[in-house]
Design a protein around this motif. Structure first.
Motif, PDB file in Angstrom:
ATOM      1  N   LYS A   3      70.517  10.166 -44.138  1.00  0.00           N
ATOM      2  CA  LYS A   3      69.180   9.883 -44.656  1.00  0.00           C
ATOM      3  C   LYS A   3      68.475  11.178 -45.053  1.00  0.00           C
ATOM      4  N   PRO A   4      67.522  11.107 -45.999  1.00  0.00           N
ATOM      5  CA  PRO A   4      66.778  12.311 -46.395  1.00  0.00           C
ATOM      6  C   PRO A   4      66.012  12.891 -45.204  1.00  0.00           C
ATOM      7  N   VAL A   5      66.102  14.211 -45.033  1.00  0.00           N
ATOM      8  CA  VAL A   5      65.387  14.894 -43.954  1.00  0.00           C
ATOM      9  C   VAL A   5      64.432  15.904 -44.573  1.00  0.00           C
ATOM     10  N   PHE A   6      63.137  15.763 -44.261  1.00  0.00           N
ATOM     11  CA  PHE A   6      62.138  16.724 -44.728  1.00  0.00           C
ATOM     12  C   PHE A   6      61.766  17.636 -43.559  1.00  0.00           C
ATOM     13  N   LEU A   7      62.228  18.878 -43.616  1.00  0.00           N
ATOM     14  CA  LEU A   7      61.866  19.845 -42.586  1.00  0.00           C
ATOM     15  C   LEU A   7      60.402  20.231 -42.790  1.00  0.00           C
ATOM     16  N   THR A   8      59.582  19.980 -41.772  1.00  0.00           N
ATOM     17  CA  THR A   8      58.138  20.181 -41.880  1.00  0.00           C
ATOM     18  C   THR A   8      57.700  21.193 -40.832  1.00  0.00           C
ATOM     19  N   VAL A   9      57.274  22.357 -41.304  1.00  0.00           N
ATOM     20  CA  VAL A   9      56.854  23.432 -40.401  1.00  0.00           C
ATOM     21  C   VAL A   9      55.347  23.315 -40.202  1.00  0.00           C
ATOM     22  N   ASN A  10      54.955  23.002 -38.975  1.00  0.00           N
ATOM     23  CA  ASN A  10      53.546  22.764 -38.658  1.00  0.00           C
ATOM     24  C   ASN A  10      52.849  24.046 -38.191  1.00  0.00           C
ATOM     25  N   LYS A  11      51.520  23.977 -38.188  1.00  0.00           N
ATOM     26  CA  LYS A  11      50.640  25.063 -37.721  1.00  0.00           C
ATOM     27  C   LYS A  11      50.731  26.316 -38.608  1.00  0.00           C
ATOM     28  N   VAL A  12      51.051  26.101 -39.906  1.00  0.00           N
ATOM     29  CA  VAL A  12      51.055  27.210 -40.870  1.00  0.00           C
ATOM     30  C   VAL A  12      49.649  27.278 -41.470  1.00  0.00           C
ATOM     31  N   ASP A  13      48.736  27.938 -40.754  1.00  0.00           N
ATOM     32  CA  ASP A  13      47.345  27.964 -41.184  1.00  0.00           C
ATOM     33  C   ASP A  13      46.854  29.359 -41.561  1.00  0.00           C
ATOM     34  N   THR A  14      47.780  30.360 -41.584  1.00  0.00           N
ATOM     35  CA  THR A  14      47.424  31.706 -42.038  1.00  0.00           C
ATOM     36  C   THR A  14      48.587  32.256 -42.864  1.00  0.00           C
ATOM     37  N   ASN A  15      48.318  33.322 -43.618  1.00  0.00           N
ATOM     38  CA  ASN A  15      49.397  33.946 -44.407  1.00  0.00           C
ATOM     39  C   ASN A  15      50.472  34.548 -43.502  1.00  0.00           C
ATOM     40  N   GLU A  16      50.062  35.065 -42.349  1.00  0.00           N
ATOM     41  CA  GLU A  16      51.033  35.637 -41.412  1.00  0.00           C
ATOM     42  C   GLU A  16      51.986  34.553 -40.899  1.00  0.00           C
ATOM     43  N   ARG A  17      51.415  33.372 -40.590  1.00  0.00           N
ATOM     44  CA  ARG A  17      52.255  32.254 -40.124  1.00  0.00           C
ATOM     45  C   ARG A  17      53.221  31.818 -41.228  1.00  0.00           C
ATOM     46  N   LEU A  18      52.757  31.818 -42.464  1.00  0.00           N
ATOM     47  CA  LEU A  18      53.620  31.428 -43.587  1.00  0.00           C
ATOM     48  C   LEU A  18      54.801  32.382 -43.697  1.00  0.00           C
ATOM     49  N   LEU A  19      54.541  33.660 -43.499  1.00  0.00           N
ATOM     50  CA  LEU A  19      55.607  34.661 -43.544  1.00  0.00           C
ATOM     51  C   LEU A  19      56.591  34.451 -42.396  1.00  0.00           C
ATOM     52  N   ASP A  20      56.055  34.206 -41.184  1.00  0.00           N
ATOM     53  CA  ASP A  20      56.921  33.981 -40.022  1.00  0.00           C
ATOM     54  C   ASP A  20      57.749  32.710 -40.174  1.00  0.00           C
ATOM     55  N   ALA A  21      57.179  31.701 -40.864  1.00  0.00           N
ATOM     56  CA  ALA A  21      57.837  30.399 -40.973  1.00  0.00           C
ATOM     57  C   ALA A  21      59.094  30.437 -41.827  1.00  0.00           C
ATOM     58  N   SER A  22      59.299  31.520 -42.557  1.00  0.00           N
ATOM     59  CA  SER A  22      60.489  31.605 -43.418  1.00  0.00           C
ATOM     60  C   SER A  22      61.783  31.572 -42.602  1.00  0.00           C
TER      61      SER A  22
END
Length: 438
Positions: free
Chosen positions: A112-131
């Motif tokens: 089945k299709p799986v959408f990986l969803t990274v939560n609590k990305v509320d700052t640019n630093e978190r977006l960078l870490d989420a990679s």
């Protein structure tokens, strides 16, 4: 509804927060401790004219020794089987963990299709870490903040693109119109056992630990060619017994389930008998105008004599007075004794709640009853009731038009209610009586 989205992941990544965000209501309990969601939660979401089911699951912990975590793992696997799309949630604040890896290994085996969803990305630093979550190897990845709703639109767009059933919205409306039965009562009376026995699968987690069910659980059911929704609620305790914040929220959910229900199946423990809190729950359901069926569970464990059931029923009705016209069934959820009869009676009570009496028939019968026993004279003035009509309300309500409406006392009101019950199908349903100036 055919299209279902399941939200899965390890504990405390924000699954229930996203669930509430998608439904635009606080249906699942949210707290800042892990393990709050224990059963699968169902809801209906709407996006760009597309309607679909959303399933919130408990946090998945593989190989755990904890009894609830083992049961949660079973519930997650069932949700994966039911779903068309899987939203796999991870937490950018914590980063990639071994539990995320375990869950990813399980989901990679799914077709089945799986959408990986990274939560609590509320700052640019978190977006960078989420990679770092790209290393899990899923094609579709979304960066969101469920608490604020940031990024959830892109996730919903991706879900909506996969929905091809144009009739889903109509089906959702049809589901909302179905009769709803709430299974209510004190903790550990067998509410979840009854629901599982009726459905035939482990729809909710059952254990002998009081307070296992924390959220209200909705299950679509079909019996005797009739469809309805069963609602399993958390056990309602007295306020003095509610020590934990989480249990307080569960009680609030259970009370809200009463508002949603048409008929309440009140579960009593046959061995413990009826307690003051059972009477409080019964009174609350009656006050809210709900149909009531009383189910005395664990009847298989009671030592019986010739008139045990009759005497038990007489005592219950005495305690329920003045609203004693309620069906009482002696059941065993564990042994599946009379459980289908309970639903059959519940459907009858639902029909009684919808019962509309023709005005001519109502006046023919009730005016004769009034003629046979007149209201008491007040201050030398005879009270005359000239006309009766049923009001257009969800609960059977009747207006009696008379010359001195404020002077009719409760005993005569009880007499009129008893006559209504004698002559019309109102068993199990509260009756409202109003006196109005003619």
């Amino acid at each position: 509804m055919s299209f279902t989205v399941a939200i899965v992941g390890r504990p405390n990544v924000g699954k229930s927060t996203l669930f509430n965000r998608l439904l635009e209501q606080r249906k699942a309990i949210v707290d800042d401790i892990s393990g709050v969601t224990r059963d699968r939660q169902y809801g209906v979401a709407d996006w760009n004219g597309k309607t679909f089911n959303v399933v919130d699951t408990g946090g998945f912990v593989q190989g755990s020794e904890d009894v609830f975590e083992r049961e949660i793992a079973k519930q997650v696997l069932v949700a994966l089987e039911e779903a068309n799309v899987i939203v796999f949630m991870v937490d950018a604040a914590t980063g990639l963990t071994s539990l995320d890896d375990s869950m990813a290994n399980l989901l990679r085996r799914s077709t089945k299709p799986v959408f990986l969803t990274v939560n609590k990305v509320d700052t640019n630093e978190r977006l960078l870490d989420a990679s770092e979550f790209y290393s899990l190897g899923f094609e579709q990845i979304f960066f969101i903040a469920a608490a604020s709703g940031s990024g959830t639109g892109e996730l919903l767009d991706a879900v909506a693109e996969l929905i091809i059933d144009d009739d889903a919205s109509a089906e959702a409306l049809e589901m909302a119109a179905l009769p709803k039965f709430a299974i209510i009562g004190q903790p550990n009376t067998g509410k979840s056992s009854l629901l599982n026995a009726l459905v035939g699968t482990e729809r909710t987690i059952v254990s002998d630990i009081a307070g296992t069910t924390r959220d209200t659980i909705h299950t679509h059911y079909n019996l005797f060619q009739k469809e309805f929704v069963l609602i399993d609620t958390a056990g309602i305790r007295r306020k003095a017994k509610v020590h934990e914040d989480l249990e307080f929220y569960s009680v609030i959910r259970a009370i809200k389930a009463l508002d949603e229900a048409d008929v309440c199946l009140l579960m009593l423990d046959a061995e413990k008998g009826i307690a003051a809190q059972d009477l409080n729950i019964f009174a609350l359901a009656a006050k809210k105008g709900k149909g009531v069926v009383v189910l005395v569970n664990k009847w298989d464990l009671v030592n019986k004599e010739t008139n045990t059931a009759r005497d038990y029923e007489t005592e219950l009705k005495k305690r329920f007075a003045p609203f004693s016209d309620v069906p009482i069934l002696f059941i065993s959820a564990k042994e599946k004794t009379r459980i289908f009869k309970a639903i059959e009676v519940g459907l009858e009570v639902y029909e009684h709640r919808q019962y509309k009496i023709p005005t001519s028939q109502l006046n023919d019968i009730m005016l004769k009853a009034i003629q046979a026993y007149h209201p008491p004279v007040v201050r030398g003035n005879p009270i005359k009731i000239k006309f009766i009509t049923q009001l257009p309300t969800p609960v059977p309500s009747f207006a009696f038009f008379c010359n001195f409406p404020d002077d009719i006392k409760q005993p005569y009101k009880n007499y009129l209610e008893n006559k209504l019950r004698e002559n019309f199908k109102l068993t199990g349903v509260p009756v409202r009586i109003f006196f109005r100036k003619k």
